[in-house]
Design an enzyme around this catalytic site. Sequence first.
Site, PDB file in Angstrom:
ATOM      1  N   TYR A   1       0.813  -1.216   0.000  1.00  0.00           N
ATOM      2  CA  TYR A   1       0.000   0.000   0.000  1.00  0.00           C
ATOM      3  C   TYR A   1       0.853   1.275   0.000  1.00  0.00           C
ATOM      4  CZ  TYR A   1      -5.085   0.497   0.610  1.00  0.00           C
ATOM      5  OH  TYR A   1      -6.435   0.656   0.420  1.00  0.00           O
TER       6      TYR A   1
ATOM      7  N   ASP B   1      -7.423  -3.835   4.573  1.00  0.00           N
ATOM      8  CA  ASP B   1      -8.345  -3.210   3.620  1.00  0.00           C
ATOM      9  C   ASP B   1      -9.412  -4.230   3.205  1.00  0.00           C
ATOM     10  OD1 ASP B   1      -9.440  -1.474   1.798  1.00  0.00           O
ATOM     11  OD2 ASP B   1      -7.784  -1.553   0.373  1.00  0.00           O
TER      12      ASP B   1
ATOM     13  N   LYS C   1      -0.129 -13.383   5.736  1.00  0.00           N
ATOM     14  CA  LYS C   1       0.052 -14.419   4.719  1.00  0.00           C
ATOM     15  C   LYS C   1       1.539 -14.808   4.736  1.00  0.00           C
ATOM     16  CE  LYS C   1      -1.538 -16.865   1.245  1.00  0.00           C
ATOM     17  NZ  LYS C   1      -2.509 -17.947   1.340  1.00  0.00           N
TER      18      LYS C   1
ATOM     19  N   ASP D   1      -6.108 -16.080   4.153  1.00  0.00           N
ATOM     20  CA  ASP D   1      -7.178 -16.697   3.350  1.00  0.00           C
ATOM     21  C   ASP D   1      -8.101 -17.540   4.233  1.00  0.00           C
ATOM     22  OD1 ASP D   1      -5.031 -18.412   3.738  1.00  0.00           O
ATOM     23  OD2 ASP D   1      -4.976 -19.180   1.689  1.00  0.00           O
TER      24      ASP D   1
HETATM   25  O1  LIG Z   1      -7.405   5.358  -0.994  1.00  0.00           O
HETATM   26  C1  LIG Z   1      -8.276   4.778  -1.621  1.00  0.00           C
HETATM   27  O2  LIG Z   1      -8.783   5.247  -2.638  1.00  0.00           O
HETATM   28  C2  LIG Z   1      -8.800   3.461  -1.124  1.00  0.00           C
HETATM   29  C3  LIG Z   1      -8.526   3.246   0.319  1.00  0.00           C
HETATM   30  C4  LIG Z   1      -9.304   2.132   0.899  1.00  0.00           C
HETATM   31  O3  LIG Z   1      -9.940   1.353   0.250  1.00  0.00           O
HETATM   32  C5  LIG Z   1      -9.277   2.001   2.345  1.00  0.00           C
HETATM   33  O4  LIG Z   1      -8.513   2.672   3.010  1.00  0.00           O
HETATM   34  O5  LIG Z   1     -10.042   1.174   2.864  1.00  0.00           O
HETATM   35 MG   LIG Z   2     -10.921  -0.128   1.473  1.00  0.00          MG
END
Ligand SMILES: O=C(O)CCC(=O)C(=O)O
Ligand SMILES: [Mg+2]
Length: 417
Positions: free
Chosen positions: A161, A308, A231, A284
């Site tokens: 991320y 996320d 994971k 998973d």
């Molecule tokens: O930054 C984004 O556009 C997505 C972020 C996201 O899905 C989240 O932080 O849950």
């Molecule tokens: Mg999200």
Amino acid sequence: MYQHIKVPQDGQKITVNQDFSLNVPDHPIIPFIEGDGTGADITPVMIKVVDAAVEKAYEGRRKIHWMEVYAGEKSTRVYGPDEWLPQETLQAVRDYVVSIKGPLTTPVGGGIRSLNVALRQELDLYVCLRPVQYFEGVPSPVKEPQKVNMVIFRENSEDIYAGIEYEAKSPKAAKLIEFLTKEMGVTKIRFPETSGIGIKPVSIEGTERLMRKAIQYAIDNDKPSVTIVHKGNIMKYTEGGFRDWAYALAQKEFGAELIDGGPWCKFKNPNTGKDIVIKDAIADAFLQQILLRPAEYSVIATLNLNGDYISDALAAQVGGIGIAPGANMSDSVACFEATHGTAPKYAGKDYVNPGSEILSAEMMLRHMGWKEAADLIITSMERAIESKKVTYDFARLMDGATQVSCSGFGQVMIDHM
Ligand SMILES: O=C(O)CCC(=O)C(=O)O
Ligand SMILES: [Mg+2]
Ligand SMILES: NC(=O)C1=CN([C@@H]2O[C@H](COP(=O)(O)OP(=O)(O)OC[C@H]3O[C@@H](n4cnc5c(N)ncnc54)[C@H](OP(=O)(O)O)[C@@H]3O)[C@@H](O)[C@H]2O)C=CC1
């Protein structure tokens, strides 16, 4: 001091003490980002509901002075075409300590990087806290949604991320692939000429500070377990490292002892004397466990991308991302935001559920120590759902519901305060 941010005359700043506790004046200034897409629908409703709860709880003694700060599309209208996340927005969120934001759009593929991620990174808001709880009467696809009661601690500053990525066929991707193949002896890039490349940093410090917060939360809130979700069988030195460092932190700082030789371990909650078990699950399998045996999980500590996925999946079990709140936090600064995004197809239609952002504000009020106003939001949400006057997302799954608009649901909440 600011170029476009107008500081309310009558409010004061929230400040932070050395021990990270807050000094909250009765008239705090709270910065808010309206958000893109449906942000413009839900944010004004959130403000109206919060103002009503604060007024009702404190009869005028306390009042929030909202200060609009800009990010996303609105920022480009205020500051100019390329100003998606102005420096003064970051400064205000940092200076005013507690803030709230609507969702911001991130294009898929090319275009700007995520502003949400940028905000978290720039301010080092390393915990993404997402509680998932069931409200009686909310339509759910599972048989026993009341068994879902989890709090996700998602690492918010690292992992894939972090956005260290190079486009396929770009000179940087070619350079990195050449380094990997020629200098690192990598032979496993199946199609080196046409691969995009991403880097996944996961550190000991990042893991430890996240795990420390998750365990402290379990202690403070009398929770039975913390589950490390990873994971690590496949990504051994990133996700596997996260698992090992998280377990080690529990032993090193909280005195956890191995159960049957480990790796699970446990220690006594110093406040209650009850056991807190530290365990782990591979991501998973975890996604099936939360559907089949949700009652076995309580506090979740996980990496950024897993968190996320897990937060949206868990939200679905208790009614969807229309009522899934969250917070991005460092030790001192907190920026509250819904779990969901901008839902562009509904933008400007006064249609979607404002519940996620309202419940994010409820977390914010509790964080400020304004418990009475926070409690009022919870009870009015419960009563609004019980009255079956709900937005489309609940109405389509609920027998005998009356569908109301986004602002209409806010009004139903206020009517039930
Ligand atoms: O930054 C984004 O556009 C997505 C972020 C996201 O899905 C989240 O932080 O849950
Ligand atoms: Mg999200
Ligand atoms: N923190 C942030 O600011 C976030 C931003 N984003 C960004 O948002 C944009 C859109 O992302 P997308 O993947 O479509 O995800 P969204 O979360 O915006 O929407 C996905 C679906 O979730 C449901 N939903 C979302 N919000 C609500 C709500 N308030 N009430 C009821 N239902 C809701 C809708 O379902 P249905 O179609 O069934 O009605 C919607 O189609 C992207 O640019 C993404 O990057 C995404 C997540 C977080």
